[in-house]
Design a protein around this motif. Structure first.
Motif, PDB file in Angstrom:
ATOM      1  N   PHE A   1       0.780  -0.939   0.093  1.00  0.00           N
ATOM      2  CA  PHE A   1      -0.074  -0.005   0.106  1.00  0.00           C
ATOM      3  C   PHE A   1       0.971   1.114  -0.345  1.00  0.00           C
ATOM      4  N   VAL A   2       0.470   2.038  -1.017  1.00  0.00           N
ATOM      5  CA  VAL A   2       1.128   3.927  -0.660  1.00  0.00           C
ATOM      6  C   VAL A   2       0.865   3.925  -0.210  1.00  0.00           C
ATOM      7  N   GLY A   3       0.773   5.280   0.885  1.00  0.00           N
ATOM      8  CA  GLY A   3       0.124   6.321   1.143  1.00  0.00           C
ATOM      9  C   GLY A   3       0.622   7.335   1.099  1.00  0.00           C
ATOM     10  N   GLN A   4      -0.488   8.667   0.407  1.00  0.00           N
ATOM     11  CA  GLN A   4       0.873  10.413   0.323  1.00  0.00           C
ATOM     12  C   GLN A   4      -0.286  11.181   0.694  1.00  0.00           C
ATOM     13  N   PHE A   5       0.515  12.085   1.684  1.00  0.00           N
ATOM     14  CA  PHE A   5       0.311  12.891   2.143  1.00  0.00           C
ATOM     15  C   PHE A   5      -0.124  14.891   0.867  1.00  0.00           C
ATOM     16  N   LEU A   6      -0.841  15.452   0.397  1.00  0.00           N
ATOM     17  CA  LEU A   6      -1.168  15.886  -0.569  1.00  0.00           C
ATOM     18  C   LEU A   6      -0.783  17.118  -0.261  1.00  0.00           C
ATOM     19  N   SER A   7      -0.364  16.968   1.087  1.00  0.00           N
ATOM     20  CA  SER A   7      -0.292  19.201   1.582  1.00  0.00           C
ATOM     21  C   SER A   7       0.998  18.882   1.317  1.00  0.00           C
ATOM     22  N   THR A   8       1.946  17.739   1.676  1.00  0.00           N
ATOM     23  CA  THR A   8       3.593  17.749   2.098  1.00  0.00           C
ATOM     24  C   THR A   8       4.170  17.139   1.199  1.00  0.00           C
ATOM     25  N   GLY A   9       3.629  16.124  -0.200  1.00  0.00           N
ATOM     26  CA  GLY A   9       3.761  15.088  -1.392  1.00  0.00           C
ATOM     27  C   GLY A   9       5.013  14.181  -0.619  1.00  0.00           C
ATOM     28  N   GLU A  10       4.681  13.706   0.759  1.00  0.00           N
ATOM     29  CA  GLU A  10       5.770  12.819   1.933  1.00  0.00           C
ATOM     30  C   GLU A  10       4.769  11.513   1.244  1.00  0.00           C
ATOM     31  N   VAL A  11       5.103  10.386   1.106  1.00  0.00           N
ATOM     32  CA  VAL A  11       5.400   9.079   0.039  1.00  0.00           C
ATOM     33  C   VAL A  11       5.440   8.338   1.563  1.00  0.00           C
ATOM     34  N   PHE A  12       4.320   7.187   2.142  1.00  0.00           N
ATOM     35  CA  PHE A  12       5.028   6.028   2.606  1.00  0.00           C
ATOM     36  C   PHE A  12       4.524   5.001   2.107  1.00  0.00           C
ATOM     37  N   ILE A  13       5.275   3.411   2.712  1.00  0.00           N
ATOM     38  CA  ILE A  13       5.467   1.895   1.714  1.00  0.00           C
ATOM     39  C   ILE A  13       4.268   1.807   2.701  1.00  0.00           C
ATOM     40  N   MET A  14       3.360   0.538   3.153  1.00  0.00           N
ATOM     41  CA  MET A  14       3.199  -0.315   3.614  1.00  0.00           C
ATOM     42  C   MET A  14       3.023  -1.783   3.244  1.00  0.00           C
ATOM     43  N   ALA A  15       3.867  -2.632   4.211  1.00  0.00           N
ATOM     44  CA  ALA A  15       3.607  -4.123   3.774  1.00  0.00           C
ATOM     45  C   ALA A  15       4.266  -4.402   4.689  1.00  0.00           C
ATOM     46  N   LYS A  16       3.767  -6.418   4.491  1.00  0.00           N
ATOM     47  CA  LYS A  16       3.818  -7.318   5.866  1.00  0.00           C
ATOM     48  C   LYS A  16       5.123  -7.636   6.337  1.00  0.00           C
ATOM     49  N   PRO A  17       5.583  -7.607   7.271  1.00  0.00           N
ATOM     50  CA  PRO A  17       6.592  -7.801   7.451  1.00  0.00           C
ATOM     51  C   PRO A  17       7.449  -8.551   7.000  1.00  0.00           C
ATOM     52  N   THR A  18       6.804 -10.285   6.890  1.00  0.00           N
ATOM     53  CA  THR A  18       7.673 -10.999   5.949  1.00  0.00           C
ATOM     54  C   THR A  18       8.019 -10.432   4.686  1.00  0.00           C
ATOM     55  N   ASP A  19       7.524  -9.671   4.450  1.00  0.00           N
ATOM     56  CA  ASP A  19       7.326  -9.165   2.507  1.00  0.00           C
ATOM     57  C   ASP A  19       8.314  -7.942   2.728  1.00  0.00           C
ATOM     58  N   LEU A  20       8.626  -7.352   4.143  1.00  0.00           N
ATOM     59  CA  LEU A  20       9.665  -6.062   3.439  1.00  0.00           C
ATOM     60  C   LEU A  20      11.105  -6.246   2.571  1.00  0.00           C
ATOM     61  N   PRO A  21      11.264  -7.738   3.378  1.00  0.00           N
ATOM     62  CA  PRO A  21      13.001  -7.327   2.742  1.00  0.00           C
ATOM     63  C   PRO A  21      13.313  -7.765   1.287  1.00  0.00           C
ATOM     64  N   SER A  22      11.716  -8.625   0.739  1.00  0.00           N
ATOM     65  CA  SER A  22      11.692  -8.063  -0.652  1.00  0.00           C
ATOM     66  C   SER A  22      11.909  -6.815  -0.861  1.00  0.00           C
ATOM     67  N   VAL A  23      10.583  -6.039  -0.128  1.00  0.00           N
ATOM     68  CA  VAL A  23      10.560  -4.469  -1.027  1.00  0.00           C
ATOM     69  C   VAL A  23      11.508  -3.806  -0.552  1.00  0.00           C
ATOM     70  N   VAL A  24      12.265  -3.780   0.958  1.00  0.00           N
ATOM     71  CA  VAL A  24      13.754  -3.212   0.200  1.00  0.00           C
ATOM     72  C   VAL A  24      14.747  -3.541  -0.713  1.00  0.00           C
ATOM     73  N   GLN A  25      14.554  -4.702  -1.161  1.00  0.00           N
ATOM     74  CA  GLN A  25      15.814  -5.294  -1.627  1.00  0.00           C
ATOM     75  C   GLN A  25      15.529  -4.930  -3.143  1.00  0.00           C
ATOM     76  N   TYR A  26      13.622  -4.313  -3.507  1.00  0.00           N
ATOM     77  CA  TYR A  26      13.562  -3.227  -4.365  1.00  0.00           C
ATOM     78  C   TYR A  26      13.701  -2.510  -4.861  1.00  0.00           C
ATOM     79  N   LEU A  27      13.620  -1.387  -3.731  1.00  0.00           N
ATOM     80  CA  LEU A  27      14.147   0.026  -3.742  1.00  0.00           C
ATOM     81  C   LEU A  27      15.957   0.272  -3.755  1.00  0.00           C
ATOM     82  N   GLU A  28      16.239  -0.749  -3.288  1.00  0.00           N
ATOM     83  CA  GLU A  28      17.629  -0.462  -2.884  1.00  0.00           C
ATOM     84  C   GLU A  28      18.084  -0.605  -4.468  1.00  0.00           C
TER      85      GLU A  28
END
Length: 157
Positions: free
Chosen positions: A81-108
């Motif tokens: 899930f990607v969350g974005q606050f339009l007032s600041t432009g900040e973007v956050f990513i939400m994932a299950k803890p078991t998926d985080l290593p894969s998400v981090v690897q992809y982002l890196e």
């Protein structure tokens, strides 16, 4: 940067495309409302749903997460899930803890070795009268709809 009134659908579609491209994802046509492409963006590794808001908080329902997770399992991709606050432009990513290593690897490095492949069971919360349309019975679905439509009273002009 507070919004002046209500934002247009065109704004949200353009914003969605920009955010998805910024994460290295391909935006889906019509925000995933079609038969083939689901959610808001995806690539070979991830499938994402975007929630953007002018408000001070985001709300994600468990039903939203389960739908994303199911679509990810069907596509053999990692749900985020990607969350974005339009007032600041900040973007956050939400994932299950078991998926985080894969998400981090992809982002890196733009790829990941671990792909989630188990198929999630359909959400138990689906209403009884809701029909789940699978690709193999799409023709049957439309025939049933046409049959229902033929029973409707005819409008006189």
């Amino acid at each position: 940067m507070a919004s002046e009134g209500r934002r247009s659908t065109k704004f949200y579609r353009q914003n969605e495309a920009e955010v998805m491209k910024g994460l290295g994802l391909v935006p889906t046509k019509n925000s995933g409302a079609g038969w083939v492409e689901k959610e808001d963006g995806q690539n070979d590794y991830l499938i994402a749903q975007l929630k953007s808001t002018d408000a001070e908080s985001l709300r994600i329902q468990i039903k939203d997460w389960h739908t994303l997770e199911y679509n990810a399992a069907v596509a053999h991709k990692i749900p985020v899930f990607v969350g974005q606050f339009l007032s600041t432009g900040e973007v956050f990513i939400m994932a299950k803890p078991t998926d985080l290593p894969s998400v981090v690897q992809y982002l890196e490095c733009g790829r990941c070795d671990i792909i989630k492949t188990e198929v999630a069971a359909p959400d138990e919360q689906i209403e009884e009268n809701t029909k789940i349309i699978r690709s193999g019975n799409r023709g049957k679905f439309w025939k049933e709809k046409e049959k229902e439509r033929s029973k409707w009273p005819k409008k006189s002009k």
